[in-house]
Design a protein around this motif. Structure first.
Motif, PDB file in Angstrom:
ATOM      1  N   SER A  16     -31.697 -89.327  15.970  1.00 57.41           N
ATOM      2  CA  SER A  16     -32.307 -90.201  14.966  1.00 57.41           C
ATOM      3  C   SER A  16     -31.905 -91.648  15.208  1.00 57.41           C
ATOM      4  O   SER A  16     -32.726 -92.562  15.066  1.00 57.41           O
ATOM      5  CB  SER A  16     -31.882 -89.733  13.594  1.00 57.41           C
ATOM      6  N   ASP A  17     -30.634 -91.861  15.603  1.00 61.09           N
ATOM      7  CA  ASP A  17     -30.198 -93.234  15.840  1.00 61.09           C
ATOM      8  C   ASP A  17     -30.840 -93.823  17.083  1.00 61.09           C
ATOM      9  O   ASP A  17     -31.210 -94.999  17.107  1.00 61.09           O
ATOM     10  CB  ASP A  17     -28.675 -93.276  15.972  1.00 61.09           C
ATOM     11  N   PHE A  18     -30.981 -93.007  18.127  1.00 56.75           N
ATOM     12  CA  PHE A  18     -31.711 -93.465  19.318  1.00 56.75           C
ATOM     13  C   PHE A  18     -33.102 -93.943  18.914  1.00 56.75           C
ATOM     14  O   PHE A  18     -33.517 -95.064  19.235  1.00 56.75           O
ATOM     15  CB  PHE A  18     -31.857 -92.309  20.315  1.00 56.75           C
ATOM     16  N   GLY A  19     -33.817 -93.072  18.193  1.00 55.47           N
ATOM     17  CA  GLY A  19     -35.189 -93.399  17.811  1.00 55.47           C
ATOM     18  C   GLY A  19     -35.258 -94.584  16.881  1.00 55.47           C
ATOM     19  O   GLY A  19     -36.094 -95.476  17.055  1.00 55.47           O
TER      20      GLY A  19
ATOM     21  N   GLY B  85     -48.302 -78.527   5.962  1.00 59.71           N
ATOM     22  CA  GLY B  85     -48.326 -78.506   7.419  1.00 59.71           C
ATOM     23  C   GLY B  85     -47.393 -79.489   8.071  1.00 59.71           C
ATOM     24  O   GLY B  85     -47.472 -79.713   9.273  1.00 59.71           O
ATOM     25  N   SER B  86     -46.487 -80.100   7.303  1.00 58.97           N
ATOM     26  CA  SER B  86     -45.631 -81.113   7.898  1.00 58.97           C
ATOM     27  C   SER B  86     -44.365 -80.517   8.485  1.00 58.97           C
ATOM     28  O   SER B  86     -43.516 -81.236   8.966  1.00 58.97           O
ATOM     29  CB  SER B  86     -45.252 -82.156   6.862  1.00 58.97           C
ATOM     30  N   ARG B  87     -44.230 -79.202   8.442  1.00 60.82           N
ATOM     31  CA  ARG B  87     -43.002 -78.592   8.934  1.00 60.82           C
ATOM     32  C   ARG B  87     -42.925 -78.752  10.439  1.00 60.82           C
ATOM     33  O   ARG B  87     -43.880 -78.514  11.157  1.00 60.82           O
ATOM     34  CB  ARG B  87     -42.989 -77.105   8.573  1.00 60.82           C
ATOM     35  N   SER B  88     -41.758 -79.182  10.888  1.00 60.24           N
ATOM     36  CA  SER B  88     -41.595 -79.394  12.318  1.00 60.24           C
ATOM     37  C   SER B  88     -40.329 -78.683  12.779  1.00 60.24           C
ATOM     38  O   SER B  88     -39.754 -77.891  12.045  1.00 60.24           O
ATOM     39  CB  SER B  88     -41.539 -80.880  12.626  1.00 60.24           C
ATOM     40  N   LEU B  89     -39.895 -78.973  13.999  1.00 60.96           N
ATOM     41  CA  LEU B  89     -38.723 -78.282  14.538  1.00 60.96           C
ATOM     42  C   LEU B  89     -37.471 -78.648  13.771  1.00 60.96           C
ATOM     43  O   LEU B  89     -36.600 -77.823  13.542  1.00 60.96           O
ATOM     44  CB  LEU B  89     -38.550 -78.625  16.021  1.00 60.96           C
ATOM     45  N   ILE B  90     -37.366 -79.921  13.372  1.00 63.26           N
ATOM     46  CA  ILE B  90     -36.215 -80.392  12.612  1.00 63.26           C
ATOM     47  C   ILE B  90     -36.706 -80.669  11.202  1.00 63.26           C
ATOM     48  O   ILE B  90     -37.790 -81.227  11.041  1.00 63.26           O
ATOM     49  CB  ILE B  90     -35.653 -81.684  13.250  1.00 63.26           C
ATOM     50  N   ARG B  93     -37.667 -85.448   6.110  1.00 64.66           N
ATOM     51  CA  ARG B  93     -37.732 -85.937   4.745  1.00 64.66           C
ATOM     52  C   ARG B  93     -38.902 -86.878   4.524  1.00 64.66           C
ATOM     53  O   ARG B  93     -39.114 -87.351   3.436  1.00 64.66           O
ATOM     54  CB  ARG B  93     -36.445 -86.673   4.396  1.00 64.66           C
ATOM     55  N   GLY B  94     -39.646 -87.162   5.590  1.00 60.31           N
ATOM     56  CA  GLY B  94     -40.759 -88.088   5.418  1.00 60.31           C
ATOM     57  C   GLY B  94     -41.076 -88.765   6.739  1.00 60.31           C
ATOM     58  O   GLY B  94     -40.591 -88.358   7.793  1.00 60.31           O
ATOM     59  N   TRP B  95     -41.868 -89.814   6.650  1.00 61.91           N
ATOM     60  CA  TRP B  95     -42.358 -90.414   7.894  1.00 61.91           C
ATOM     61  C   TRP B  95     -41.244 -91.104   8.667  1.00 61.91           C
ATOM     62  O   TRP B  95     -41.288 -91.167   9.895  1.00 61.91           O
ATOM     63  CB  TRP B  95     -43.509 -91.366   7.614  1.00 61.91           C
ATOM     64  N   THR B  96     -40.213 -91.613   7.991  1.00 59.59           N
ATOM     65  CA  THR B  96     -39.145 -92.279   8.745  1.00 59.59           C
ATOM     66  C   THR B  96     -38.385 -91.284   9.605  1.00 59.59           C
ATOM     67  O   THR B  96     -38.017 -91.597  10.738  1.00 59.59           O
ATOM     68  CB  THR B  96     -38.184 -92.969   7.787  1.00 59.59           C
ATOM     69  N   TYR B 101     -36.723 -89.284  14.743  1.00 55.99           N
ATOM     70  CA  TYR B 101     -36.417 -88.133  15.588  1.00 55.99           C
ATOM     71  C   TYR B 101     -37.408 -88.003  16.727  1.00 55.99           C
ATOM     72  O   TYR B 101     -37.027 -87.725  17.864  1.00 55.99           O
ATOM     73  CB  TYR B 101     -36.381 -86.857  14.747  1.00 55.99           C
ATOM     74  N   GLY B 102     -38.708 -88.202  16.430  1.00 56.64           N
ATOM     75  CA  GLY B 102     -39.705 -88.087  17.492  1.00 56.64           C
ATOM     76  C   GLY B 102     -39.475 -89.106  18.585  1.00 56.64           C
ATOM     77  O   GLY B 102     -39.409 -88.770  19.773  1.00 56.64           O
TER      78      GLY B 102
END
Lengths: 158, 222
Positions: A16-19, B85-90, B93-96, B101-102
């Protein structure tokens, strides 16, 4: 001091910090190099200059920010895992390691100076953060409720 | 159905004394059910404590809600995203979170792939009969040339993709594969927008295909 709930637990927070740092760098780099490219271009080519400056430089700024933030987060997690406590020294030690490892190709003196600079910077940041925390705590300190008005002494038998 | 309409039919046939006795027994049973112990047996504190079931947390007080086990604090900002449908691998909590993470994951992936490509390229390009320091420098130079280049481009692509994707999600109120593909196509078009229409179309198709692959892989994994 209570646990910080706004940050994720340690191993995944590195991603998360990288991103986050990368995104911050790219967006900030867009603004910075957009203005710089706009100002440094001749009249009539200003928008083109801004776009080409953004294309060339903003990802690099983002990459630099991202690597710095990610490395810092990695070292922060590592220091936390070794020391098993959370205090401002974690950030300062992580800053020392980050500055040192980013400058490691410049030789021993450069590495040392960069590490010390980075550690001092993080120390100042942590100090300011602590100051703000103290100030907020002082502002929100518990207040004693106002005392009730003393009853007027009544003469006996009145 | 006696609990609903009152179970007085059976009691009618009994004598009044036995009905009274039954009533007392019923009351005691109720009290035992509510309190967890028989109040008529209690004489002092030590007998309360030693009564089995007296300190059962699920019966201490119904308002305390202790029978549900330990309940952690539900902080407002810790809520997971409830979008369809917003469930992902991690957990997100929202768009941030999606953005950070992406972008972080794809940037690191690009950095690693580019770095390893540069590593092997550097190993091939080591000048013959050179000292160790020069060999190390050659390899490091190739790594730091390839790694950040691919990482930066992949990171910028993902950043744009995530921003567009989250915007479309927020507009439509749900997330699905179509959102991802559209966001990917737009991202590719923007990425090559200064190179003319044909590269834009190529990049658009490639990023859309990558987004579709990711959506498919995600639905396969989850």
């Amino acid at each position: 001091m209570s646990a910080d709930h706004s940050r994720d637990p340690c191993p995944v927070v590195i991603l998360s910090d990288f991103g986050g740092a990368f995104a911050m760098g790219v967006i900030g780099g867009c603004v910075w190099h957009g203005i710089k490219g706009f100002r440094n271009s001749p009249m009539g080519e200003r928008h083109l200059g801004a776009v080409s400056a953004i294309k060339a430089r903003a990802p690099v700024v983002g990459g630099n920010f991202g690597v710095w933030g990610g490395l810092f987060s990695t070292f922060d997690c590592a220091v936390k895992a070794v020391r098993k406590r959370e205090d401002p020294w974690n950030a300062i030690i992580a800053g020392l390691f980050t500055g040192g490892s980013l400058a490691i190709r410049g030789g021993w003196r450069h590495t040392r100076n960069s590490a010390i600079m980075c550690g001092c910077l993080l120390g100042v940041m942590e100090g300011v953060g602590l100051m703000f925390q103290r100030y907020a705590a002082w502002q929100a300190k518990p207040m004693a409720p106002p005392l009730p008005e003393p009853q007027q002494a009544q003469p006996l038998g009145a | 159905m006696s609990w609903l309409f009152g179970g007085s039919k059976k009691n009618d046939s009994n004598t009044s004394a036995s009905a009274e006795h039954q009533q007392i027994v019923q009351d005691e049973g109720k009290a035992q059910h509510a309190l967890g112990f028989d109040p008529s047996q209690v004489t002092n504190v030590s007998s309360i404590i030693s009564t089995p079931g007296a300190l059962d947390p699920s019966r201490l007080h119904p308002l305390a809600g202790l029978e549900r086990g330990v309940e952690y604090l539900d902080l407002e900002e810790e809520q997971l995203s409830t979008m369809e449908g917003s469930r992902s691998l991690i957990p997100s909590r929202g768009w941030t979170d999606d953005l950070c993470y992406g972008t972080g994951a794809v940037y690191l992936l690009g950095l690693g792939l580019g770095g390893s490509y540069g590593f092997f390229e550097g190993l091939k390009n080591i000048p013959p009969n050179s000292p160790g320091k020069l060999q190390l420098n050659t390899v490091l130079n190739h790594i730091t040339r390839r790694g950040p280049f691919i990482g930066n481009n992949a990171g910028v692509l993902t950043l744009t993709y995530n921003l567009i994707n989250s915007s479309i999600d927020a507009l439509r109120g749900k997330h699905d594969a179509a959102n991802s593909v559209v966001a990917g196509a737009l991202t590719g078009a923007i990425f090559k927008s200064s190179k003319g229409l044909k590269p834009m179309a190529y990049a658009s198709g490639m990023v859309a295909a990558a987004a579709a692959t990711w959506s498919g892989a995600k639905s396969f994994i989850l």
